[in-house]
Structure formats: C-alpha cells, structure tokens
Scaffold this motif. Structure first.
Motif, PDB file in Angstrom:
ATOM      1  N   TYR A  93       0.846  -1.188   0.000  1.00 58.05           N
ATOM      2  CA  TYR A  93       0.000   0.000   0.000  1.00 58.05           C
ATOM      3  C   TYR A  93       0.888   1.247   0.000  1.00 58.05           C
ATOM      4  N   PRO A  94       0.862   2.057  -1.039  1.00 57.98           N
ATOM      5  CA  PRO A  94       1.730   3.248  -1.084  1.00 57.98           C
ATOM      6  C   PRO A  94       1.231   4.330  -0.137  1.00 57.98           C
ATOM      7  N   GLU A  95       2.169   5.140   0.336  1.00 57.73           N
ATOM      8  CA  GLU A  95       1.807   6.245   1.198  1.00 57.73           C
ATOM      9  C   GLU A  95       1.085   7.333   0.404  1.00 57.73           C
ATOM     10  N   LEU A  96       0.195   8.042   1.088  1.00 57.06           N
ATOM     11  CA  LEU A  96      -0.553   9.121   0.438  1.00 57.06           C
ATOM     12  C   LEU A  96       0.356  10.323   0.213  1.00 57.06           C
ATOM     13  N   THR A  97      -0.002  11.105  -0.794  1.00 52.88           N
ATOM     14  CA  THR A  97       0.797  12.287  -1.127  1.00 52.88           C
ATOM     15  C   THR A  97       0.583  13.405  -0.120  1.00 52.88           C
ATOM     16  N   PHE A  98      -0.667  13.539   0.384  1.00 53.92           N
ATOM     17  CA  PHE A  98      -0.994  14.666   1.266  1.00 53.92           C
ATOM     18  C   PHE A  98      -1.467  14.226   2.650  1.00 53.92           C
ATOM     19  N   GLY A  99      -2.237  13.187   2.737  1.00 51.34           N
ATOM     20  CA  GLY A  99      -2.835  12.800   4.012  1.00 51.34           C
ATOM     21  C   GLY A  99      -1.805  12.424   5.064  1.00 51.34           C
ATOM     22  N   GLY A 100      -1.687  13.229   6.114  1.00 53.30           N
ATOM     23  CA  GLY A 100      -0.785  12.932   7.222  1.00 53.30           C
ATOM     24  C   GLY A 100       0.679  13.127   6.918  1.00 53.30           C
ATOM     25  N   GLN A 101       1.019  13.841   5.852  1.00 54.93           N
ATOM     26  CA  GLN A 101       2.420  14.011   5.493  1.00 54.93           C
ATOM     27  C   GLN A 101       3.145  15.020   6.376  1.00 54.93           C
ATOM     28  N   HIS A 102       2.413  15.720   7.229  1.00 50.36           N
ATOM     29  CA  HIS A 102       3.060  16.635   8.168  1.00 50.36           C
ATOM     30  C   HIS A 102       3.668  15.894   9.351  1.00 50.36           C
ATOM     31  N   LEU A 103       3.352  14.607   9.494  1.00 44.28           N
ATOM     32  CA  LEU A 103       3.858  13.819  10.610  1.00 44.28           C
ATOM     33  C   LEU A 103       5.313  13.417  10.379  1.00 44.28           C
ATOM     34  N   GLU A 104       6.103  13.482  11.426  1.00 45.17           N
ATOM     35  CA  GLU A 104       7.480  13.010  11.327  1.00 45.17           C
ATOM     36  C   GLU A 104       7.547  11.493  11.297  1.00 45.17           C
ATOM     37  N   SER A 105       6.577  10.861  11.986  1.00 38.36           N
ATOM     38  CA  SER A 105       6.519   9.403  12.033  1.00 38.36           C
ATOM     39  C   SER A 105       5.058   8.974  12.103  1.00 38.36           C
ATOM     40  N   PRO A 106       4.708   7.862  11.453  1.00 43.80           N
ATOM     41  CA  PRO A 106       3.316   7.388  11.542  1.00 43.80           C
ATOM     42  C   PRO A 106       2.868   7.093  12.961  1.00 43.80           C
ATOM     43  N   ASP A 107       3.823   6.837  13.850  1.00 43.58           N
ATOM     44  CA  ASP A 107       3.461   6.557  15.249  1.00 43.58           C
ATOM     45  C   ASP A 107       2.927   7.800  15.956  1.00 43.58           C
ATOM     46  N   ASP A 108       3.168   8.971  15.393  1.00 44.01           N
ATOM     47  CA  ASP A 108       2.710  10.210  16.020  1.00 44.01           C
ATOM     48  C   ASP A 108       1.275  10.565  15.653  1.00 44.01           C
ATOM     49  N   GLN A 109       0.607   9.732  14.840  1.00 51.78           N
ATOM     50  CA  GLN A 109      -0.715  10.094  14.334  1.00 51.78           C
ATOM     51  C   GLN A 109      -1.739  10.233  15.450  1.00 51.78           C
ATOM     52  N   ALA A 110      -1.749   9.313  16.405  1.00 55.30           N
ATOM     53  CA  ALA A 110      -2.779   9.330  17.451  1.00 55.30           C
ATOM     54  C   ALA A 110      -2.708  10.605  18.281  1.00 55.30           C
ATOM     55  N   ILE A 111      -1.524  10.944  18.782  1.00 55.12           N
ATOM     56  CA  ILE A 111      -1.394  12.149  19.607  1.00 55.12           C
ATOM     57  C   ILE A 111      -1.629  13.402  18.788  1.00 55.12           C
ATOM     58  N   ASP A 112      -1.213  13.378  17.499  1.00 56.43           N
ATOM     59  CA  ASP A 112      -1.438  14.541  16.636  1.00 56.43           C
ATOM     60  C   ASP A 112      -2.918  14.763  16.384  1.00 56.43           C
ATOM     61  N   MET A 113      -3.674  13.691  16.194  1.00 60.14           N
ATOM     62  CA  MET A 113      -5.105  13.831  15.964  1.00 60.14           C
ATOM     63  C   MET A 113      -5.804  14.411  17.182  1.00 60.14           C
ATOM     64  N   VAL A 114      -5.359  14.003  18.377  1.00 62.92           N
ATOM     65  CA  VAL A 114      -5.961  14.540  19.599  1.00 62.92           C
ATOM     66  C   VAL A 114      -5.667  16.032  19.732  1.00 62.92           C
ATOM     67  N   LEU A 115      -4.412  16.413  19.519  1.00 63.54           N
ATOM     68  CA  LEU A 115      -4.026  17.817  19.657  1.00 63.54           C
ATOM     69  C   LEU A 115      -4.707  18.692  18.603  1.00 63.54           C
ATOM     70  N   GLN A 116      -4.724  18.213  17.372  1.00 63.91           N
ATOM     71  CA  GLN A 116      -5.356  18.994  16.297  1.00 63.91           C
ATOM     72  C   GLN A 116      -6.872  19.071  16.481  1.00 63.91           C
ATOM     73  N   SER A 117      -7.456  18.043  17.061  1.00 64.17           N
ATOM     74  CA  SER A 117      -8.897  18.074  17.330  1.00 64.17           C
ATOM     75  C   SER A 117      -9.219  19.147  18.362  1.00 64.17           C
ATOM     76  N   PHE A 118      -8.415  19.200  19.414  1.00 61.22           N
ATOM     77  CA  PHE A 118      -8.608  20.256  20.417  1.00 61.22           C
ATOM     78  C   PHE A 118      -8.448  21.632  19.788  1.00 61.22           C
ATOM     79  N   LYS A 119      -7.470  21.774  18.934  1.00 64.52           N
ATOM     80  CA  LYS A 119      -7.220  23.062  18.278  1.00 64.52           C
ATOM     81  C   LYS A 119      -8.406  23.478  17.411  1.00 64.52           C
ATOM     82  N   GLY A 120      -8.929  22.545  16.603  1.00 65.41           N
ATOM     83  CA  GLY A 120     -10.055  22.866  15.720  1.00 65.41           C
ATOM     84  C   GLY A 120     -11.322  23.171  16.489  1.00 65.41           C
TER      85      GLY A 120
END
Length: 463
Positions: free
Chosen positions: A135-162
């Motif tokens: 499965y190839p990586e997406l061009t845009f979705g989640g590309q701001h992450l330094e590591s895929p392991d950071d997705q969960a905490i990033d989603m929580v922080l960005q959700s609070f921000k939004g």
C-alpha cells in the motif's frame, strides 16, 4: 489596476441572491402584519424550532458562500506583456478559501478515513531496486507527521485546536447577539435563544474540527479519482439547497395561479386547467424529466460557444433541471388549492363582496389568497425536502446534475458500485447521506412546527 481575480457570476448565483433578497423583504413586511408575526413567533418559541432553524440557516449560509465565484490570475509566462492578464479556468468560491487546501489535496485513488496509505495495493520499488506489492503512502494525508506513530497524539491535539477555534468564534458571535438582545426593549416574552446558541456553538465546533483536520488528513477518505470526500460533501450543500429552493419557487407561481383560477372562476377555465394537470399526471414523471434533461444536454453540446468555462455548462444543465422539476411538480399543489378555493369562494363574506361589486382581482387578493397562505407555506417547506431527495434519485439514474458539479446524488451514484467491493468502500455514501439526512430531517421538523402555527384546523383542534 488589474485585479488578482476575476469574478464569475453564474445564473444560479444570481437567483440565489435574488431569493435571499425576497426572503429579507418578506421578513421586513412581517412588521406590518401582527397576526403573521405572532404565528411565526409561535414557531420560534419552541426549542426545536430554534435549533432546526439554525441548522437550516447554516446550510443556506454555506450555499451562499459557495455562490461567490471567481477565477484566480495566472502567473505571467516568459515573454508575456505586463498588460496581458490571463485567468485560471478553474472556478473557485469563497467557501473554497474557508476550507483552505482541502479541495486541492488530490490523491491517486481511494483512501480510507484518516488513513496514511492508499486503499489499493500497487507495485512499489524499494531502495534496493526490488519491486514489492504494498500500500503506497498518500501524497498529502498525514504528510506533516514526522513518524506514523505520532498520528494518534497529533489527531488529539489537532482536534482540540479545531474545536477550540470553532468555539471561540461562536462565543464572539453569540456575545455580540446577546448584547444586541440586551439593548433591545421588547415587551414580548423572550424566545429560547439558549437553544439556538447551543446549536450554533456545536455547529461551529464541528466546522472548526472539520476544517482543521481536513487540511491535515482525509477525514472521510477519498474517492476513486483521489478527491477528498469531505470536500465533495460540503460542496454538494449548494446543489441540494438550490435545487430545493429554485425548483419549488418555479412550482409555486404555476400552482397558485392555476389552482385559484380553477377554483374561483370554475366553468370552462376549470375544465381546461383540470385537463392540463390530468394530462401531465398521466405521463410518468421520471420519463418526462429524463427526456427533457437529455434534450437540453444535446443543446448544450451543440452550442459550446455560449459557455466560457466548464462550470458554466454544468450550471446551465443544473438550472434546466430545476426548471424541469418545477414544471413537472405543480400538479399536486394545484389540485389542493383548487379544492380549497372552491370551498372559500362560497363563504358568506366572499358572496357579500360580490354583491357590493368588488372586482375579482381584489376578492382573490384580499379574501382567497390569505386563507390559502398556510397551505402554500407548508407545501413550500415539504416540497423542498422532496426535491432534495429527487435530485439524488435522478443523479443515481444518470439524468441529474452534471458530473462536473458536486452533488450528493452523484456521490450516491458512484457509491452504488463501491459498496459491492470486498471490502466495501462506504465513506462516499456516508458523507452524502449524513449531510442530506440532517438537512431533510431539519426541514421536515421545522415544517411540522409551521403547520401547527399556521393551519387553522390545528388551531381549532387545540381549542
């Protein structure tokens, strides 16, 4: 001085702003009619009325923002004169600006909600030159992450921000409204504004979350062409609102004029009008609409010089669809108004007006039409939701809105084959269904309150 953008005015843009002007004029005229003002106050005196009205106005506001179109200026090419200005063929709207880069983040194909990789396996070359199927990586979705392991905490922080951003904006607007209410010197009982404020705050929090997360991830995944499903769903709001309002506004004058004429004048006028709508009813509505849309599509294909950009073609077909739906949907209301006019025209005060020599036009305007206003108003609200669903059905069979124009019907049409896959692709259907269901449910609940406030029979039963 040349502008960095070129305004684009579509026919549907003009019509929706004319509609807003007419509604504003109607609200202004309520001040001169205390009886109707009190009836509308009954509608908004309930928490349900306030909440559903805020939801409906949210959809209308999104449709208005998506109706302010423009084309951006292209960067100057080598050797191009400074006086020459060229504009992009892609037409954007104010809503696109508010959504950020959500509509420009196109992937190669399907991806599931919040996924970092594509839905389909592809042949991928490794660093060693080997070819593996993964499965190839997406061009845009989640590309701001330094590591895929950071997705969960990033989603929580960005959700609070939004959510926090949405609530801050909602708090400012609610505070302004509260100050205006505090300064007003109304002697009537206060309306349940708290319900409206809570609903508005929830909507703004959800919108803030969607915009924030939608510019980082694909919240509802992508479709087969890689387009963001959330973006397509939000763009479909304008289509749903316009087809419900414009088609209904075309239906109303025809049904009102012919229905009142048939019931008031009777005789040969009644016979002719009955013959017209009986003939129209006898023709299968779906076949009539499909034939009319296809004929207009042929005319568009044979006259490409009339349209500067592709969106103008799609808009012309959409406007024709609204007109065709309006022409073919007036029979039910016409029959209802004819029957009611037959009854009202025999009442004592109407007969007295005839005896005093009052003209037919004045009798219709002063005595007939006001007693039909509740039927017309209730039919308008109910027809709106029915036409929104009709667009989805027509697009499903291929004679609805042009594929170049975002609509819930086109999304449902594409989802019909996606659900049969294994595993199924459900997010395209979910995006269109949730927004359509919310709009139709809000309109139907609001129409029930309007019916209770304006229908004389309901008043008598309550008494």
């Amino acid at each position: 001085m040349d502008l960095a953008f070129k305004p684009v005015v579509l026919w549907t843009d003009i019509l929706i702003f004319i509609l807003v002007g007419l509604v504003s004029f109607f609200i202004y005229t309520l001040r001169r009619n205390p009886e109707n003002r009190n009836r509308w106050r009954e509608v908004f005196s309930t928490k349900l009325g306030m909440s559903t009205f805020v939801i409906i106005m949210t959809y209308v506001s999104v449709a208005l923002l998506d109706s302010l179109h423009f084309r951006t200026e292209l960067p100057a090419a080598e050797g191009q004169s400074s006086e020459q200005v060229y504009y992009n063929n892609k037409v954007n709207s104010v809503l696109d600006l508010m959504l950020g880069e959500m509509g420009e983040r196109q992937e190669r194909t399907y991806s599931s909600p919040f996924s970092l990789k594509s839905w389909n396996r592809e042949n991928i070359k490794t660093e060693t030159g080997d070819t593996v199927r993964d499965y190839p990586e997406l061009t845009f979705g989640g590309q701001h992450l330094e590591s895929p392991d950071d997705q969960a905490i990033d989603m929580v922080l960005q959700s609070f921000k939004g959510i926090f951003s949405g609530l801050i904006l909602a708090g400012i607007l609610i505070g302004i409204h509260w100050l205006l209410l505090k300064r007003s010197k109304s002697t009537q009982p206060a309306l349940p504004w708290s319900s409206a404020w809570i609903t508005f705050a929830v909507i703004m929090a959800v919108f803030g979350w969607l915009v924030t997360m939608g510019n980082l991830y694909h919240v509802l995944g992508t479709d087969q062409a890689g387009n963001d499903t959330l973006y397509e769903s939000l763009k479909g709001i304008r289509t749903g609102v316009l087809i419900g309002t414009l088609a209904t506004l075309i239906t109303m004058p025809i049904a009102i004029s012919l229905g009142i004429m048939a019931g008031y004048f009777r005789g040969w006028i009644d016979d002719i009008i009955q013959y017209i709508y009986t003939t129209l009813i006898s023709i299968p509505g779906l076949l009539l609409i499909a034939a009319s849309v296809l004929l207009f599509q042929v005319w568009i294909n044979n006259n490409p010089s009339y349209f500067e950009v592709g969106l103008e073609k799609a808009d012309a077909k959409f406007l024709a669809l609204c007109f065709i739906l309006g022409i073919t949907s007036w029979t039910t209301l016409c029959r209802l108004l004819r029957a009611e006019t037959l009854k009202i025209s025999q009442l004592d005060y109407v007969q007295a007006a005839h005896a005093f020599g009052v003209s037919h036009l004045q009798i219709i305007w002063r005595h007939i039409l006001p007693n039909l206003s509740h039927i017309i108003l209730i039919s308008f609200v109910l027809d709106f939701s029915g036409l929104v669903l009709a667009e989805a059905v027509l697009s499903y069979i291929g004679v609805g809105v042009d594929p170049a124009m975002a609509s819930w019907g086109n999304m449902i049409n594409l989802a019909s084959t996606e659900l049969s896959r294994e595993p199924s692709i459900w997010w395209n259907l979910a995006g269109a269904f949730v927004l359509m269901f919310t709009l139709v449910l809000s309109v139907n609940l609001f129409s029930d309150l309007v019916n209770d406030a304006f229908d004389p029979k309901t008043k008598l039963e309550a008494a």
